[in-house]
Design an enzyme around this catalytic site. Structure first.
Site, PDB file in Angstrom:
ATOM      1  N   GLY A 244       0.758  -1.260   0.007  1.00 46.69           N
ATOM      2  CA  GLY A 244      -0.005  -0.139  -0.196  1.00 46.69           C
ATOM      3  C   GLY A 244       0.707   1.385  -0.144  1.00 46.69           C
ATOM      4  N   PRO A 279       4.980  -4.924  -0.225  1.00 45.91           N
ATOM      5  CG  PRO A 279       7.019  -4.069  -0.240  1.00 45.91           C
ATOM      6  CD  PRO A 279       6.269  -5.221   0.259  1.00 45.91           C
ATOM      7  N   GLY A 280       4.093  -3.554  -3.528  1.00 43.57           N
ATOM      8  CA  GLY A 280       4.174  -3.844  -4.992  1.00 43.57           C
ATOM      9  C   GLY A 280       4.343  -2.631  -5.586  1.00 43.57           C
ATOM     10  NE  ARG A 281      -0.130   2.087  -6.084  1.00 39.52           N
ATOM     11  CZ  ARG A 281      -1.085   1.848  -7.058  1.00 39.52           C
ATOM     12  NH1 ARG A 281      -0.874   2.367  -8.183  1.00 39.52           N
ATOM     13  NH2 ARG A 281      -2.218   1.280  -6.798  1.00 39.52           N
ATOM     14  NE  ARG A 317      -2.373   2.635 -11.476  1.00 32.65           N
ATOM     15  CZ  ARG A 317      -2.201   4.037 -11.492  1.00 32.65           C
ATOM     16  NH1 ARG A 317      -1.709   4.564 -12.349  1.00 32.65           N
ATOM     17  NH2 ARG A 317      -2.510   4.568 -10.307  1.00 32.65           N
ATOM     18  CE1 TYR A 321      -8.325   0.969  -9.626  1.00 31.34           C
ATOM     19  CE2 TYR A 321      -6.152   1.425 -10.650  1.00 31.34           C
ATOM     20  CZ  TYR A 321      -7.047   0.598  -9.991  1.00 31.34           C
ATOM     21  OH  TYR A 321      -6.781  -0.693  -9.739  1.00 31.34           O
ATOM     22  CB  CYS A 347     -14.483   0.992 -30.571  1.00 32.00           C
ATOM     23  SG  CYS A 347     -13.769   0.651 -31.972  1.00 32.00           S
TER      24      CYS A 347
HETATM   25  C1  LIG Z   1      -2.433  -5.360  -3.936  1.00 28.45           C
HETATM   26  C2  LIG Z   1      -2.187  -6.108  -2.659  1.00 28.45           C
HETATM   27  C3  LIG Z   1      -0.756  -5.710  -2.168  1.00 28.45           C
HETATM   28  C4  LIG Z   1       0.171  -4.735  -2.952  1.00 28.45           C
HETATM   29  O1  LIG Z   1      -0.328  -3.369  -2.696  1.00 28.45           O
HETATM   30  P1  LIG Z   1       0.697  -2.079  -3.241  1.00 28.45           P
HETATM   31  O2  LIG Z   1      -0.457  -1.178  -3.251  1.00 28.45           O
HETATM   32  O3  LIG Z   1       0.855  -2.322  -4.632  1.00 28.45           O
HETATM   33  O4  LIG Z   1       1.850  -2.130  -2.354  1.00 28.45           O
HETATM   34  C5  LIG Z   1      -0.328  -6.354  -0.966  1.00 28.45           C
HETATM   35  N1  LIG Z   1      -1.035  -7.009  -0.189  1.00 28.45           N
HETATM   36  C6  LIG Z   1      -2.199  -7.538  -0.811  1.00 28.45           C
HETATM   37  C7  LIG Z   1      -3.154  -8.344  -0.094  1.00 28.45           C
HETATM   38  C8  LIG Z   1      -2.844  -7.031  -1.851  1.00 28.45           C
HETATM   39  O5  LIG Z   1      -3.888  -7.317  -2.359  1.00 28.45           O
END
Ligand SMILES: *Cc1c(COP(=O)(O)O)cnc(C)c1O
Length: 420
Positions: A244, A279-281, A317, A321, A347
């Site tokens: 997050g 963390p991903g984003r 995105r 969003y 389209c």
């Molecule tokens: C999507 C998700 C993440 C990653 O969230 P980011 O905002 O990209 O860091 C981590 N844990 C869970 C359970 C998720 O669904």
């Protein structure tokens, strides 16, 4: 991507580079639309996150769903990363990329029996369980396989992450997690089962969060539950705060990782619990751009459109969003700026990459959509029978193809006309 002459994406005189490679050169060699990732950017984002928690027992599990390209996972696996997965498919990717399944946590609102079995046999670290029905299924599968399943319950702490409603997940009316009130009962049930091993508590309150307070609130709530469980004889070994952490798309101020880690350390006090993060984003977003070419300029009445060869099927995105991502000329030019909607050929009126942007563009120009390394290629589709673009990884002056551009034959490969 920044406007400054620093970072993995930067200008060398009037040309935008990814590390040591010109994006104009990449477009000439590989065509467009194309995703370009910087290995150094992925590595430094990873190092920054991991290093912030030095001194606290922790495991950082990169959220695979942000960018699951095998090349990207390979880079992180070599760093010794853990991984947060949401499907059996993502587990297969982690293993194929050389990741360690013993550092995998398995999140997601629901998991199928075959996926649970696959993960159990691969010896993953933990199932993050989101409901009573899922706990039942994991127990059944673990019983059949003859191997206890390590479980953590994903708690819904009902805190407002202050983010877009589509990416807020920790409020009580979101579909995610188990309500706090149900957690003790489910833990007691899991603890009593010979097929389940209670190891942790997790939460994930949303994405693109730019302040520490919601994380601190969530952790405080989670630790209260740790104490309540301890009082009833259930020992928790780890707390997982999810992902997050936000990035800067336009003018956001991302939270400071050192301050984040120190706030968490203070709340943890002297507890002997392992911390986990997903963390991903913030690992992948700023490590990628989407390269595209302006096919032409048109205007309908007042509006001017720059029509590019990337669309909502490539980068969803903005359409999904209303997300804002920076758009930069790959080659700076001396033409007057005008206000454009940057749109694709799909389209749908919702097909846009940007609205009302001041740009100096003409047909044939190359544009780079910034911060596209996370939730970019992974969310792409073949809508309008458009093949996905290539995904490239730049490492210094080298360019690796991490995913080839899809051909029309690829798009029809699994389909059949009816028998005569
Ligand atoms: C999507 C998700 C993440 C990653 O969230 P980011 O905002 O990209 O860091 C981590 N844990 C869970 C359970 C998720 O669904």
């Amino acid at each position: 991507m920044t406007e400054q002459n620093a970072g993995p994406f930067h200008f060398v005189s009037d040309e935008l580079y990814a590390e040591g490679v010109s994006l104009r050169r990449i477009a000439a060699d590989w065509g467009t639309p194309t995703w370009v990732y910087s290995r150094a950017a992925i590595e430094s984002a990873w190092d920054a996150f991991d290093a912030a928690f030095t001194g606290q027992p922790h495991l950082v599990c990169y959220a695979v769903k942000a960018n699951s390209n095998l090349g990207v996972l390979d880079i992180l696996a070599r760093k010794g990363a853990g991984f947060d997965i949401v499907s059996g498919g993502e587990l297969a990717r982690v293993i194929a990329a050389g990741g360690d399944p013993r550092k995998v946590v398995y999140s997601g609102v629901a998991k199928r029996a075959d996926e649970i079995e696959m993960a159990l046999r691969a010896n993953i670290a933990c199932f993050n369980v989101e409901s009573a029905f899922e706990l039942d299924l994991i127990e059944q599968v673990a019983g059949a396989v003859g191997k206890p399943a390590p479980v953590s319950l994903r708690i819904n702490p009902d805190v407002d992450a202050g983010t877009h409603p589509y990416i807020a997940t920790g409020l009580k009316d979101n579909k995610f997690g188990v309500p706090m009130a149900e957690a003790p009962g489910l833990y007691a049930r899991a603890d009593a089962s010979p097929h389940l091993a209670v190891t942790g508590i997790d939460c994930h309150i949303g994405s693109q969060i730019t302040s520490i307070a919601p994380f601190a609130d969530a952790l405080t709530i989670v630790l209260q539950l740790v104490d309540d469980l301890a009082a009833s004889g259930i020992a928790i070994e780890h707390v997982d705060l999810g992902g997050g952490v936000g990035v800067r798309y336009s003018d956001e101020t991302p939270l400071d990782l050192a301050e984040y880690a120190s706030a968490i350390g203070q709340i943890m006090g002297n507890r002997q619990l392992e911390l986990r993060f997903e963390p991903g984003r913030c690992i992948a977003a700023d490590a990628g751009v989407l390269l595209c070419e302006v096919m032409g300029i048109k205007s309908n009445g007042e509006k001017r459109f720059a029509v590019v060869d990337a669309a909502m099927n490539d980068l969803l995105r903005p359409s999904l969003y209303g997300a804002w991502q920076r758009i930069t000329n790959v080659v700076r030019k001396d033409v007057a700026e005008d206000t454009y909607d940057v749109v694709g050929p799909v389209c749908e009126s919702g097909d846009f990459l940007a609205k009302d942007r001041s740009l100096a563009v003409e047909a044939g120009d190359l544009l780079a959509v910034g911060s596209a390394g996370a939730y970019g290629a992974v969310m792409s589709s073949n809508y309008n029978t458009r093949g996905r673009g290539a995904e490239l990884i730049v490492d210094g002056t080298d360019v690796f193809c991490a995913r080839e551009r899809e051909t029309i034959a690829d798009l029809m490969r699994l389909e059949h006309t009816l028998p005569p």
